[in-house]
Design a protein around this motif. Structure first.
Motif, mmCIF file in Angstrom:
data_model
loop_
_atom_site.group_PDB
_atom_site.id
_atom_site.type_symbol
_atom_site.label_atom_id
_atom_site.label_comp_id
_atom_site.label_asym_id
_atom_site.label_seq_id
_atom_site.Cartn_x
_atom_site.Cartn_y
_atom_site.Cartn_z
ATOM 1 N N ASP A 138 0.836 -1.210 0.000
ATOM 2 C CA ASP A 138 0.000 0.000 0.000
ATOM 3 C C ASP A 138 0.868 1.255 0.000
ATOM 4 O OD1 ASP A 138 -2.263 -1.576 0.020
ATOM 5 O OD2 ASP A 138 -2.548 -1.455 2.199
ATOM 6 N N TRP A 139 1.958 1.229 0.763
ATOM 7 C CA TRP A 139 2.854 2.386 0.788
ATOM 8 C C TRP A 139 3.428 2.676 -0.598
ATOM 9 C CZ3 TRP A 139 8.235 1.716 -0.131
ATOM 10 C CH2 TRP A 139 8.946 2.920 -0.174
ATOM 11 N N MET A 140 3.831 1.624 -1.322
ATOM 12 C CA MET A 140 4.376 1.823 -2.665
ATOM 13 C C MET A 140 3.356 2.487 -3.580
ATOM 14 S SD MET A 140 6.974 -1.412 -3.432
ATOM 15 C CE MET A 140 5.948 -1.949 -4.705
ATOM 16 N N ARG A 141 2.107 2.060 -3.478
ATOM 17 C CA ARG A 141 1.057 2.634 -4.334
ATOM 18 C C ARG A 141 0.840 4.114 -4.003
ATOM 19 N NH1 ARG A 141 -1.490 -2.462 -2.786
ATOM 20 N NH2 ARG A 141 -1.456 -3.929 -4.543
ATOM 21 N N SER A 142 0.843 4.423 -2.707
ATOM 22 C CA SER A 142 0.618 5.819 -2.320
ATOM 23 C C SER A 142 1.820 6.699 -2.669
ATOM 24 C CB SER A 142 0.302 5.917 -0.825
ATOM 25 O OG SER A 142 1.416 5.521 -0.048
ATOM 26 N N ALA A 143 3.031 6.137 -2.584
ATOM 27 C CA ALA A 143 4.230 6.912 -2.912
ATOM 28 C C ALA A 143 4.242 7.317 -4.386
ATOM 29 C CB ALA A 143 5.483 6.113 -2.570
ATOM 30 N N GLU A 144 3.648 6.497 -5.239
ATOM 31 C CA GLU A 144 3.541 6.853 -6.656
ATOM 32 C C GLU A 144 2.775 8.162 -6.832
ATOM 33 O OE1 GLU A 144 1.871 3.958 -9.199
ATOM 34 O OE2 GLU A 144 3.694 2.761 -9.332
ATOM 35 N N THR A 145 1.714 8.318 -6.054
ATOM 36 C CA THR A 145 0.904 9.536 -6.146
ATOM 37 C C THR A 145 1.655 10.740 -5.593
ATOM 38 O OG1 THR A 145 -1.085 8.178 -5.871
ATOM 39 C CG2 THR A 145 -1.318 10.552 -5.540
ATOM 40 N N THR A 146 2.362 10.534 -4.494
ATOM 41 C CA THR A 146 3.095 11.630 -3.851
ATOM 42 C C THR A 146 4.257 12.116 -4.710
ATOM 43 O OG1 THR A 146 2.533 10.661 -1.704
ATOM 44 C CG2 THR A 146 4.274 12.335 -1.739
ATOM 45 N N TYR A 147 4.993 11.165 -5.312
ATOM 46 C CA TYR A 147 6.183 11.511 -6.108
ATOM 47 C C TYR A 147 5.955 11.046 -7.553
ATOM 48 C CZ TYR A 147 7.839 11.461 -1.274
ATOM 49 O OH TYR A 147 7.972 11.647 0.087
ATOM 50 N N ARG A 148 5.010 11.694 -8.198
ATOM 51 C CA ARG A 148 4.494 11.223 -9.485
ATOM 52 C C ARG A 148 5.580 11.077 -10.556
ATOM 53 N NH1 ARG A 148 -0.653 10.983 -10.854
ATOM 54 N NH2 ARG A 148 -1.206 12.304 -9.082
ATOM 55 N N ASP A 149 6.535 11.999 -10.623
ATOM 56 C CA ASP A 149 7.561 11.973 -11.665
ATOM 57 C C ASP A 149 8.865 11.321 -11.218
ATOM 58 O OD1 ASP A 149 5.885 13.212 -13.448
ATOM 59 O OD2 ASP A 149 6.601 15.237 -12.968
ATOM 60 N N LYS A 150 8.862 10.778 -9.990
ATOM 61 C CA LYS A 150 10.131 10.282 -9.449
ATOM 62 C C LYS A 150 10.067 8.858 -8.917
ATOM 63 C CE LYS A 150 12.341 14.620 -8.061
ATOM 64 N NZ LYS A 150 13.032 15.299 -6.956
ATOM 65 N N PHE A 151 8.877 8.340 -8.619
ATOM 66 C CA PHE A 151 8.779 7.038 -7.937
ATOM 67 C C PHE A 151 7.727 6.160 -8.599
ATOM 68 C CE2 PHE A 151 7.151 4.011 -4.889
ATOM 69 C CZ PHE A 151 8.269 3.578 -4.208
ATOM 70 N N ARG A 152 8.065 4.885 -8.798
ATOM 71 C CA ARG A 152 7.107 3.887 -9.253
ATOM 72 C C ARG A 152 7.234 2.639 -8.387
ATOM 73 N NH1 ARG A 152 5.550 7.651 -11.277
ATOM 74 N NH2 ARG A 152 4.987 8.106 -13.453
ATOM 75 N N GLY A 153 6.085 2.116 -7.954
ATOM 76 C CA GLY A 153 6.063 0.881 -7.177
ATOM 77 C C GLY A 153 5.263 -0.174 -7.913
ATOM 78 N N TRP A 154 5.947 -1.209 -8.387
ATOM 79 C CA TRP A 154 5.305 -2.273 -9.173
ATOM 80 C C TRP A 154 5.027 -3.445 -8.237
ATOM 81 C CZ3 TRP A 154 6.440 -1.892 -14.876
ATOM 82 C CH2 TRP A 154 5.583 -2.718 -15.629
ATOM 83 N N VAL A 155 3.775 -3.558 -7.769
ATOM 84 C CA VAL A 155 3.421 -4.616 -6.817
ATOM 85 C C VAL A 155 3.232 -5.933 -7.568
ATOM 86 C CG1 VAL A 155 1.733 -5.403 -5.121
ATOM 87 C CG2 VAL A 155 2.360 -2.976 -5.241
ATOM 88 N N GLY A 156 3.953 -6.964 -7.123
ATOM 89 C CA GLY A 156 3.914 -8.267 -7.786
ATOM 90 C C GLY A 156 5.295 -8.631 -8.279
ATOM 91 N N PHE A 157 5.352 -9.639 -9.135
ATOM 92 C CA PHE A 157 6.647 -10.015 -9.709
ATOM 93 C C PHE A 157 6.457 -10.487 -11.135
ATOM 94 C CE2 PHE A 157 10.267 -12.729 -10.689
ATOM 95 C CZ PHE A 157 11.305 -11.861 -10.359
ATOM 96 N N SER A 158 7.390 -10.094 -11.986
ATOM 97 C CA SER A 158 7.373 -10.472 -13.392
ATOM 98 C C SER A 158 8.811 -10.637 -13.854
ATOM 99 C CB SER A 158 6.668 -9.402 -14.233
ATOM 100 O OG SER A 158 6.961 -9.552 -15.600
ATOM 101 N N VAL A 159 9.130 -11.787 -14.427
ATOM 102 C CA VAL A 159 10.489 -12.024 -14.913
ATOM 103 C C VAL A 159 10.892 -11.008 -15.983
ATOM 104 C CG1 VAL A 159 11.967 -13.652 -16.158
ATOM 105 C CG2 VAL A 159 10.541 -14.456 -14.259
ATOM 106 N N PRO A 160 10.065 -10.774 -17.031
ATOM 107 C CA PRO A 160 10.466 -9.784 -18.045
ATOM 108 C C PRO A 160 10.698 -8.393 -17.459
ATOM 109 C CG PRO A 160 8.656 -11.131 -18.860
ATOM 110 C CD PRO A 160 8.798 -11.443 -17.407
ATOM 111 N N ILE A 161 9.843 -7.977 -16.530
ATOM 112 C CA ILE A 161 9.998 -6.641 -15.940
ATOM 113 C C ILE A 161 11.265 -6.576 -15.096
ATOM 114 C CG2 ILE A 161 8.984 -4.980 -14.332
ATOM 115 C CD1 ILE A 161 6.218 -6.063 -15.282
ATOM 116 N N SER A 162 11.572 -7.647 -14.369
ATOM 117 C CA SER A 162 12.799 -7.655 -13.561
ATOM 118 C C SER A 162 14.028 -7.516 -14.453
ATOM 119 C CB SER A 162 12.886 -8.931 -12.719
ATOM 120 O OG SER A 162 13.120 -10.080 -13.511
#
Length: 585
Positions: free
Chosen positions: A435-459
């Protein structure tokens, strides 16, 4: 004889010598040619004589090396593990037991991997699509009666992949639990695995014949730990497996397979072996005043009875003998220090190769780094960041839990976001941090992304596109993400613990006549301020010293973390294990 004639004679003589196979029947030819060389080259030209001796010595060394490779000892090796990629994987254990067996098989050993056949009703079941029934069902004595299991088999990349089949492995969730927590019958499920693994080399005619009794068992973590105890308690007293050895590989000492003492009778062991697994919790850890704290600890039993003990890094081999890192087993492990060795894990270099990675849009190498800049731009576009090639892009990939130091990142983000940086996180775990990662995206829109979950291609894309990888783990037996990052020229900033300390060399800008040395930053102690200081130093180096940063990237990419290097060290441990007699109570 003049200079040119001597060299011509040398060349011809060496060519003749190398055209014959090295062996007893050719010793006469070997010494005959050496004598010709000596007689022809005696004279006043010392430089030529030195060159001749050097050349002949080099050829001789090459032949001896070749002969050693051809005559090296090979073993029947049985890996026992709760997971093995690509069939099952939750972390580093699956990677190790999916890659190391293949490397050892390529070096001439006969290798079997024994693991459960997990079926959870998802697309992951397709991993077992090519596995076929070995038509061998057996009954095991444990948990108060006979338990019937079947074996499935696939021969792939030189390895016999053997899967133990039982209804307890067929359920939703991962190998150890589901959304409600760990499965309550894990002791039963992995006791079955261990009994079946002991029988597999005796009853499965793989490739036409069984592995037999002279095996090296590599038992991985507590799930497989009962194998070492069974060999000593159930088989050797009756003359079976008397020439076998067991090697315990500790991937994570925090998990030990501890259950109430009353469950000992379920393990299928003679009653006089209770002491090998006996475990008593300290008073402060007991649930109530009448709690005696008595339990059985399967990993403890494995430490007592295994012939050798390995960990997945040298640093972790030391840490588990300390009070802080031993989780109550430090004194026992210290008493077995003479048979304790640390070997750093390798990585699958075909899967993790920036010059051919199918998951990234642009390829690059240490010789040509231009593709990495393009990978960074592509990642910024994918994340919705402003396209800023000179803005440091920092990444984190891992579980969102206390071990990984996620709380430090949480508390450090407000201060870090004051700088001109971009930060991307990929992972899942504690719902609070998700939840913190999702909210941090809103707070720091141009600087932070939180990708919840896991994906081999994305990693893979994060690893290739970032400039810096952050790993503030509280403890890390080996760690793989820092190895992947270095392979991709992404400079790691890590807490100096376990395998992170072993693999990340602290950057020193003044070494090498000003050219620098090291592959990143390993900070200590584990505090928010210390982590931020290391990150800020990395960011400043990236911005202000481009040529130095490029040197860092190239040194990272040139490091050898292949499984071949690890396999050679494993072979040395195999040799040591067979020198001493097996464990007997």
């Amino acid at each position: 004889m003049d200079h040119g004639t001597k060299l011509t004679t040398l060349s011809i003589s060496v060519t003749i010598y190398k055209s014959y196979p090295m062996g007893t029947s050719n010793l006469f030819l070997y010494f005959f040619i050496l004598n010709i060389i000596y007689l022809c080259f005696t004279g006043d030209n010392e430089a030529i004589d030195t060159e001749v001796v050097s050349t002949v010595t080099k050829v001789k060394d090459e032949e001896i090396k070749k002969e050693k490779i051809e005559t090296r000892v090979t073993y029947n090796i049985v890996f026992v593990t709760a997971e093995a990629a690509p069939y099952s994987k939750t972390g580093g254990l699956g990677d190790v037991c999916g890659s190391l067996p293949i490397e050892l098989a390529s070096r001439g050993h006969r290798v079997m991997v024994v693991s459960p056949r997990y079926l959870n009703g998802t697309s992951a079941d397709e991993n077992f699509a090519r596995v076929f029934d070995a038509n061998r069902c057996i009954k095991l004595q444990c948990f108060g009666g006979e338990q019937e299991i079947a074996f499935f088999h696939e021969y792939r990349e030189g390895v016999d992949w053997v899967f133990v089949d039982h209804p307890s492995y067929h359920r939703p969730g991962n190998p150890y639990g589901d959304s409600h927590g760990a499965f309550g019958d894990n002791q039963f499920r992995y006791t079955l695995l261990c009994h079946a693994a002991c029988e597999a080399p005796l009853v499965l005619p793989l490739g036409g014949y069984t592995y037999g009794e002279k095996c090296l068992f590599l038992v991985n973590d507590w799930h497989a730990g009962l194998v070492s105890v069974l060999l000593a308690a159930k088989y050797r007293p009756f003359g079976v497996y008397k020439d076998a050895r067991s090697i315990l590989v500790i991937h994570n000492l925090a998990h030990q397979g501890v259950e109430p003492a009353a469950t000992f009778k379920n393990l299928g062991l003679p009653s006089n072996w209770y002491g090998a697994l006996e475990w008593v919790f300290p008073t402060w850890a007991r649930t109530h005043a009448l709690d005696t704290g008595e339990a059985v600890n399967i990993l403890k039993g494995a430490i007592v009875t295994s012939d050798r003990i390995l960990t997945v890094s040298k640093g972790y081999a030391w840490e588990i003998t300390t009070v802080e890192g031993g989780y109550g087993l430090n004194q026992l492990l210290s008493s077995r220090r003479s048979v304790l060795t640390g070997i750093t894990n390798g990585i699958h270099i075909a899967e993790w190769d920036p010059s051919s990675d199918e998951h990234i849009a642009f390829h690059y190498s240490a010789a040509s780094l231009s593709g990495k800049v393009q990978c960074k731009t592509a990642l910024q576009q994918e994340l919705g960041f402003p396209i800023k090639p000179d803005c440091p892009l920092i990444g984190f990939i891992g579980r969102l839990d206390y071990q990984k130091g996620i709380d430090l990142i949480h508390w450090a983000i407000p201060e870090l976001m004051e700088d001109d940086v971009q930060f991307v996180m990929l992972g899942s775990g504690d719902p609070l941090y998700e939840d913190w990662m999702r909210s941090a995206e809103t707070t720091y829109r141009d600087k932070f992304r939180g990708w919840v979950g896991f994906s081999v291609p994305i990693s893979h894309r994060i690893t290739a596109g970032c400039d810096i990888l952050l790993m503030p783990s509280r403890f890390e037996p080996c760690g793989l993400n820092q190895l992947y990052a270095m392979r991709y020229g992404t400079v790691p900033v890590v807490h100096a613990t376990g395998g992170l300390r072993d693999t990340v060399e602290n950057f020193n800008p003044y070494a090498g006549e000003g050219r620098g040395e090291g592959t990143g930053w390993a900070f200590s102690p584990l505090t928010k301020d210390c982590m931020l200081n290391a990150l800020k130093t990395a960011i400043r180096t990236y911005r202000d010293h481009k040529s130095t940063w490029e040197g860092l990237m190239r040194r990272c990419m040139q490091k050898d973390f292949t499984w071949e290097n690890a396999a050679i060290q494993y072979e040395q441990v195999f040799e040591w294990a067979l020198i001493d007699p097996p464990y007997i109570m």
